[in-house]
Design an enzyme around this catalytic site. Structure first.
Site, PDB file in Angstrom:
ATOM      1  N   ASP A 153      -5.000  15.912 -25.483  1.00 18.43           N
ATOM      2  CA  ASP A 153      -4.580  16.107 -26.869  1.00 18.43           C
ATOM      3  C   ASP A 153      -5.735  15.834 -27.831  1.00 18.43           C
ATOM      4  OD1 ASP A 153      -1.911  16.654 -26.118  1.00 18.43           O
ATOM      5  OD2 ASP A 153      -1.543  14.510 -25.868  1.00 18.43           O
ATOM      6  N   TYR A 233      -5.977   8.140 -15.785  1.00 16.93           N
ATOM      7  CA  TYR A 233      -6.366   7.888 -17.169  1.00 16.93           C
ATOM      8  C   TYR A 233      -6.756   6.420 -17.330  1.00 16.93           C
ATOM      9  CZ  TYR A 233      -4.435  12.351 -18.837  1.00 16.93           C
ATOM     10  OH  TYR A 233      -4.184  13.672 -19.070  1.00 16.93           O
TER      11      TYR A 233
END
Length: 449
Positions: A153, A233
């Site tokens: 994003d 992540y």
């Protein structure tokens, strides 16, 4: 008797038209000849500007390249993608191979990875600008069989093992291309010798905050999205007064398969299954200090993730670390039968989130020694630049500290108290998945009628 001026003008125009027809026929003949030569040509250097030489290992010389330019087969524009006509026609005859590229980027100035939101710049748009500028691709993305993994994003970065994309790129393979223009020898390890240095060429054309750090041959049935085995992540944060032990024990509750609809931004129009599998959760010190504070990171690994899932998970863990929520709130939010509507809460900021790795079976990423050396020098320079910026802000902080008296500083720090915390399970809620689907169905019905 003097001739009629109108007749003379007509005869002159007809002569010019005949001359132009002959020139067109001549260029078409040369074009056909050059296309046959280009089908076996292997370009070692790409013409990315008028000053960049073109070095071909085939018999096409400078005059032939000038003829290609004359009839529009070469587009030397630095800023525009090549037209879908002549230049794509010339590149189409060159051998191609299916390649996976490993990409790293600092996401602060980008509107995410994908270009679908029509917001620029994006990582994807910058990569394709470089691919077209270096003449490594021709045709549209569907023809290139393009796919991506680890879409991020706005503001999110990708470093280390990083995001992967796959597509057909121009190749130095000398075998005759298949009927569709693509080589079927795309996965053979031995065919990598003498290949185009994709990393070196692309990094010269990319902006400073995007780098290609490796490439791998891939099978033509490989998909960067669907062949990915897992994604990992990291989320960085300053410890401050957070209860790390409470956050760590709470984070372990995410491990396993759960319905994460209360830990994401729901996309009811496109996503119908909100079950995801988390394989591991860790929280650890990064051995980096700033004054009395210490940098820490959470590492979360799973098969796939939902929209904003990581940032929502981290936001809840921060509330637990601050002592504002108990660990049980995670169990309550994961129980979607009991908690069918997501409580309203603010996601964690996007800048500290980093896509650390995407795992694939069979890919062996490579990078030439020259490209690796240039990449290391570039990253060291960028690191020094960011540290210089941090030093400037630190000096500004020291300046502020000496500008105000102690009493003024005391007034600043004690003037306001933070807002009273409202427990998550007592907050207003968002519409449930079923309510969102019903609303979408009603809207479609109204549009149909």
């Amino acid at each position: 008797m003097e001739g009629n001026p109108n007749i003379e003008l007509v005869n002159s125009l007809q002569a010019q038209m005949e001359s132009l027809r002959e020139r067109i026929n001549q260029l078409e003949t040369e074009n056909a000849k050059l296309s046959r030569q280009l089908s076996v040509c292997v370009c070692q250097k790409i013409a990315v500007s008028d000053k960049t030489p073109v070095d071909c290992s085939s018999s096409i010389g400078e005059m032939e390249m000038l003829k290609l330019d004359e009839i529009g087969l070469l587009n030397r524009s630095k800023d525009k993608e090549p037209a879908a006509g002549g230049n794509a026609m010339a590149l189409h005859h060159l051998p191609k191979r299916y390649v996976a590229l490993k990409v790293m980027y600092f996401g602060q100035r980008f509107y995410g990875f994908a270009s679908e939101a029509q917001m620029d710049p994006t990582i994807e748009s910058e990569i394709f600008k470089a691919l077209h500028k270096t003449r490594l691709v021709s045709g549209d993305r569907k023809e290139l069989q393009y796919s991506r993994c680890g879409r991020t994003d706005k503001g999110v970065s990708s470093v280390g093992q990083v995001s992967v994309i796959s597509l057909f790129l121009r190749s130095n393979l000398k075998k005759t291309p298949a009927s569709n223009g693509y080589s079927v020898e795309s996965f053979a390890e031995e065919s990598c010798d003498g290949e185009i240095d994709y990393v070196k060429i692309l990094n010269r054309a990319l902006p400073n905050d995007i780098r290609i750090i490796g490439w791998s041959p891939a099978r033509t049935d490989f998909s960067a999205r669907f062949s990915c085995l897992s994604r990992e992540y990291k989320y960085f944060f300053w410890r401050e007064n957070l209860n790390i032990m409470a956050m760590e024990s709470s984070g372990k509750r995410f491990i396993g398969e759960h319905d994460f609809r209360n830990f994401c931004k729901m996309d009811a129009a496109n996503v119908h299954n909100y079950r995801r599998y988390i394989t591991s959760f860790e929280i650890f010190s990064c051995n980096e200090r700033y004054g009395d504070d210490e940098l820490w990171a959470m590492k979360i690994k799973g098969s796939a993730f939902l929209w904003h899932q990581i940032r929502c998970m981290v936001a809840i863990l921060f509330l637990i670390g601050q002592g504002l929520e108990s660990s049980n709130v995670i169990d309550e939010l994961l129980d979607t039968e009991r908690t069918s509507r997501k409580p309203q809460y603010k996601m964690a900021p996007e800048i500290p989130l980093v896509l650390q790795s995407c795992e694939f079976d069979g890919l062996k990423f490579k990078c030439s020694s020259d490209a690796r050396q240039a990449l290391r020098a570039h990253l060291e320079k960028e690191c020094r630049s960011y540290k210089l910026e941090a030093a400037i802000f630190h000096e500004g902080l020291l300046s502020c500290s000496t500008t105000f008296s102690d009493s003024t500083q005391l007034n600043i720090t004690t003037k306001k108290k933070g807002p009273t915390h409202i427990p998550l399970m007592s907050r207003p809620t968002e519409p449930s998945y079923e309510e969102r689907r019903a609303k979408l169905a009603a809207a479609r019905s109204n549009n149909y009628n």
